[in-house]
Design an enzyme around this catalytic site. Structure first.
Site, PDB file in Angstrom:
ATOM      1  N   GLY A   1     -48.819 -22.319 -61.285  1.00  0.00           N
ATOM      2  CA  GLY A   1     -49.790 -21.211 -61.375  1.00  0.00           C
ATOM      3  C   GLY A   1     -51.108 -21.555 -60.706  1.00  0.00           C
ATOM      4  O   GLY A   1     -52.187 -21.190 -61.170  1.00  0.00           O
TER       5      GLY A   1
ATOM      6  N   ASP B   1     -41.332 -20.477 -59.496  1.00  0.00           N
ATOM      7  CA  ASP B   1     -41.370 -19.576 -60.651  1.00  0.00           C
ATOM      8  C   ASP B   1     -41.127 -20.442 -61.883  1.00  0.00           C
ATOM      9  O   ASP B   1     -40.106 -21.127 -61.980  1.00  0.00           O
ATOM     10  CB  ASP B   1     -40.268 -18.512 -60.502  1.00  0.00           C
ATOM     11  CG  ASP B   1     -40.341 -17.474 -61.613  1.00  0.00           C
ATOM     12  OD1 ASP B   1     -40.935 -17.766 -62.680  1.00  0.00           O
ATOM     13  OD2 ASP B   1     -39.788 -16.377 -61.419  1.00  0.00           O
TER      14      ASP B   1
ATOM     15  N   TYR C   1     -51.103 -13.952 -76.298  1.00  0.00           N
ATOM     16  CA  TYR C   1     -51.665 -15.080 -75.548  1.00  0.00           C
ATOM     17  C   TYR C   1     -52.021 -16.223 -76.505  1.00  0.00           C
ATOM     18  O   TYR C   1     -51.615 -17.368 -76.312  1.00  0.00           O
ATOM     19  CB  TYR C   1     -52.909 -14.582 -74.808  1.00  0.00           C
ATOM     20  CG  TYR C   1     -53.667 -15.623 -74.029  1.00  0.00           C
ATOM     21  CD1 TYR C   1     -53.082 -16.300 -72.961  1.00  0.00           C
ATOM     22  CD2 TYR C   1     -55.005 -15.909 -74.337  1.00  0.00           C
ATOM     23  CE1 TYR C   1     -53.802 -17.233 -72.225  1.00  0.00           C
ATOM     24  CE2 TYR C   1     -55.733 -16.835 -73.602  1.00  0.00           C
ATOM     25  CZ  TYR C   1     -55.128 -17.495 -72.554  1.00  0.00           C
ATOM     26  OH  TYR C   1     -55.838 -18.415 -71.827  1.00  0.00           O
TER      27      TYR C   1
HETATM   28  N1  LIG Z   1     -59.796 -18.787 -66.880  1.00  0.00           N
HETATM   29  C1  LIG Z   1     -60.162 -18.945 -68.135  1.00  0.00           C
HETATM   30  O1  LIG Z   1     -61.231 -18.486 -68.552  1.00  0.00           O
HETATM   31  C2  LIG Z   1     -59.268 -19.733 -69.072  1.00  0.00           C
HETATM   32  C3  LIG Z   1     -59.738 -20.039 -70.358  1.00  0.00           C
HETATM   33  C4  LIG Z   1     -58.912 -20.731 -71.233  1.00  0.00           C
HETATM   34  C5  LIG Z   1     -57.668 -21.178 -70.805  1.00  0.00           C
HETATM   35  N2  LIG Z   1     -57.248 -20.872 -69.549  1.00  0.00           N
HETATM   36  C6  LIG Z   1     -55.904 -21.310 -69.163  1.00  0.00           C
HETATM   37  O2  LIG Z   1     -55.940 -21.974 -67.912  1.00  0.00           O
HETATM   38  C7  LIG Z   1     -54.760 -21.673 -67.169  1.00  0.00           C
HETATM   39  C8  LIG Z   1     -55.141 -21.130 -65.815  1.00  0.00           C
HETATM   40  O3  LIG Z   1     -55.941 -19.988 -66.017  1.00  0.00           O
HETATM   41  P1  LIG Z   1     -56.400 -19.059 -64.812  1.00  0.00           P
HETATM   42  O4  LIG Z   1     -57.656 -18.398 -65.253  1.00  0.00           O
HETATM   43  O5  LIG Z   1     -56.360 -19.813 -63.539  1.00  0.00           O
HETATM   44  O6  LIG Z   1     -55.246 -17.958 -64.864  1.00  0.00           O
HETATM   45  P2  LIG Z   1     -54.889 -16.874 -63.733  1.00  0.00           P
HETATM   46  O7  LIG Z   1     -54.341 -15.686 -64.428  1.00  0.00           O
HETATM   47  O8  LIG Z   1     -56.039 -16.687 -62.820  1.00  0.00           O
HETATM   48  O9  LIG Z   1     -53.716 -17.630 -62.953  1.00  0.00           O
HETATM   49  C9  LIG Z   1     -52.443 -17.809 -63.522  1.00  0.00           C
HETATM   50  C10 LIG Z   1     -51.458 -17.984 -62.397  1.00  0.00           C
HETATM   51  O10 LIG Z   1     -50.151 -18.033 -62.972  1.00  0.00           O
HETATM   52  C11 LIG Z   1     -49.288 -17.460 -62.031  1.00  0.00           C
HETATM   53  N3  LIG Z   1     -48.020 -17.036 -62.624  1.00  0.00           N
HETATM   54  C12 LIG Z   1     -47.737 -15.904 -63.311  1.00  0.00           C
HETATM   55  N4  LIG Z   1     -46.426 -15.827 -63.597  1.00  0.00           N
HETATM   56  C13 LIG Z   1     -45.870 -16.950 -63.080  1.00  0.00           C
HETATM   57  C14 LIG Z   1     -44.537 -17.434 -63.023  1.00  0.00           C
HETATM   58  N5  LIG Z   1     -43.512 -16.764 -63.553  1.00  0.00           N
HETATM   59  N6  LIG Z   1     -44.311 -18.615 -62.407  1.00  0.00           N
HETATM   60  C15 LIG Z   1     -45.328 -19.311 -61.864  1.00  0.00           C
HETATM   61  N7  LIG Z   1     -46.606 -18.894 -61.864  1.00  0.00           N
HETATM   62  C16 LIG Z   1     -46.860 -17.708 -62.469  1.00  0.00           C
HETATM   63  C17 LIG Z   1     -50.052 -16.286 -61.467  1.00  0.00           C
HETATM   64  O11 LIG Z   1     -49.522 -15.884 -60.208  1.00  0.00           O
HETATM   65  C18 LIG Z   1     -51.469 -16.828 -61.379  1.00  0.00           C
HETATM   66  O12 LIG Z   1     -51.797 -17.301 -60.102  1.00  0.00           O
HETATM   67  C19 LIG Z   1     -53.956 -20.660 -68.006  1.00  0.00           C
HETATM   68  O13 LIG Z   1     -52.945 -21.358 -68.705  1.00  0.00           O
HETATM   69  C20 LIG Z   1     -54.970 -20.127 -68.984  1.00  0.00           C
HETATM   70  O14 LIG Z   1     -54.375 -19.765 -70.196  1.00  0.00           O
HETATM   71  C21 LIG Z   1     -58.017 -20.178 -68.675  1.00  0.00           C
END
Ligand SMILES: NC(=O)c1ccc[n+]([C@@H]2O[C@H](COP(=O)([O-])OP(=O)(O)OC[C@H]3O[C@@H](n4cnc5c(N)ncnc54)[C@H](O)[C@@H]3O)[C@@H](O)[C@H]2O)c1
Length: 361
Positions: A56, A100, A189
């Protein structure tokens, strides 16, 4: 094939994999001996140059983390992956592969072929997106996690899975919220992240898996658009202020939530991955930098856009925010392994406006 065989021999892993469409039966003997290459630790991983897979990686956090880790461990030692098409800049920055998270065999092949040592598992559907598609969120966030957990166990990889303030719920103490307290989130989530924390810790205790997790607050960045979380207003506000001089906020003005500038967030991951096991009293730690409300952020924005106005029209995300921590207690991370943030609200706004103002002019 030649690469696969040489990796196989070099690490002396013996794997007999029986898999079919409906069930996976894996018998795998992780007979890693002390590696024959100089500087390797007991698990055969060269701590100077671990090979890292980021799932991701095209989201808000992954692209920046790949840059940070590539600076540390080398361009080709960090493989970015996702299910979407990368930009030209990403393609030119280093290795990128389609992966994926729901395809176990694809991930398995990547781990073997590219000799992966660490997985940073970023694939997820965030809070607001997940509420709009619960079945998909369950698949990506829970099934996907099971795939990486099993692979990390079988190939003895170090595994990082981020958690979130969303792993807490209305029954948790909200100000401050410590590492250890009741966790009864009300979003899919949050439920999937509590599941990840518990499963990771279970694998740690049962199999010795080197599972690590940090609970991030809302992460704020200038250069990437946020991925559908409840704290996204704190990213969108900067762009709207500069484009239109006004912002329609989907939360009430007094909604306090913990936040962190992206540089601090990425630094926390890079630092945490290198903390010796002996220093870790927990496998999952809270980390944070600041806490503010939309009203307080708007006041800061006005210092850069004096005529800025903000309106408030709370939507379904208000309910989510009302069940989340207001202030995060990250004392354990600070005392156990030296976590320290660099940016507060003022410092963060200064950096973001300096970066965005020339673009919008
Ligand atoms: N951004 C924040 O504020 C925040 C805060 C707390 C935790 N997180 C955690 O950090 C991690 C990254 O967050 P982010 O903000 O970059 O999320 P994001 O939504 O920007 O990116 C997630 C990525 O996962 C990919 N994805 C979706 N389905 C998929 C699949 N089947 N196979 C492979 N990839 C897939 C998407 O294409 C996307 O690029 C996540 O686990 C999120 O829960 C983020």
């Amino acid at each position: 094939m030649a690469t696969m065989i040489s990796n196989f021999v070099r690490k002396t892993r013996t794997a007999f994999v029986l898999a079919n469409e409906t069930s996976r039966v894996l018998c795998l003997s992780n007979a890693r001996t002390n590696s024959s290459f100089v500087g390797a630790d007991a698990e055969g991983v060269n701590p100077q140059h671990p090979k890292i897979l980021i799932t991701g990686s095209l989201g808000q956090l992954g692209t920046g983390l790949a840059q940070v880790l590539r600076q540390k461990y080398g361009r080709n030692n960090v493989i970015m992956s996702d299910i979407i098409k990368p930009s030209q800049a990403v393609k030119e920055s280093g290795p990128y592969l389609f992966a994926d998270i729901l395809e176990f065999k694809t991930l398995q092949e990547m781990i073997v072929t590219h000799d992966i040592d660490w997985i940073i598992h970023f694939s997820a559907l965030l809070s607001a997106v997940g509420e709009n598609n619960v079945p998909l969120a369950m698949r990506v966030n829970i099934e996907g996690l099971h795939n990486v957990l099993e692979l990390a166990r079988q190939y003895r990889l170090k595994l990082f899975v981020p958690s979130t303030i969303g792993a807490f719920g209305p029954d948790s103490p909200r100000n401050p919220t410590p590492d250890m307290c009741i966790q009864r989130p009300r979003t899919i989530y949050g439920v999937s992240k509590v599941h990840a924390e518990l499963m990771g810790e279970y694998y740690y205790h049962k199999y010795g898996l080197d599972f690590r997790s940090l609970r991030f607050p809302g992460v704020i960045s200038a250069d990437t658009h946020a991925g559908g979380g409840t704290t996204d207003y704190a990213v969108a506000i900067f762009h709207e202020a500069l484009k239109h001089g006004t912002f329609n906020c989907y939360l009430r003005p007094d909604t306090r939530m913990p936040m962190m500038y992206i540089t601090d967030c990425l630094k926390s991951v890079a630092q945490f991955m290198e903390v010796p096991d002996s220093q870790m009293k927990l496998r999952t730690y809270n980390v944070t930098a600041m806490s503010f409300t939309p009203e307080e952020l708007a006041e800061e924005v006005k210092k850069y856009v004096p005529n800025f106005t903000i309106t408030y029209n709370p939507d379904g995300r208000q309910l989510i925010a009302d069940s989340w921590p207001e202030v995060f207690d990250d004392q354990n991370a600070r005392s156990d392994w030296g976590w320290n943030h660099e940016h507060d609200l003022q410092a963060m706004c200064k950096i973001i406006f300096n970066a965005l103002m020339p673009l919008y002019k």
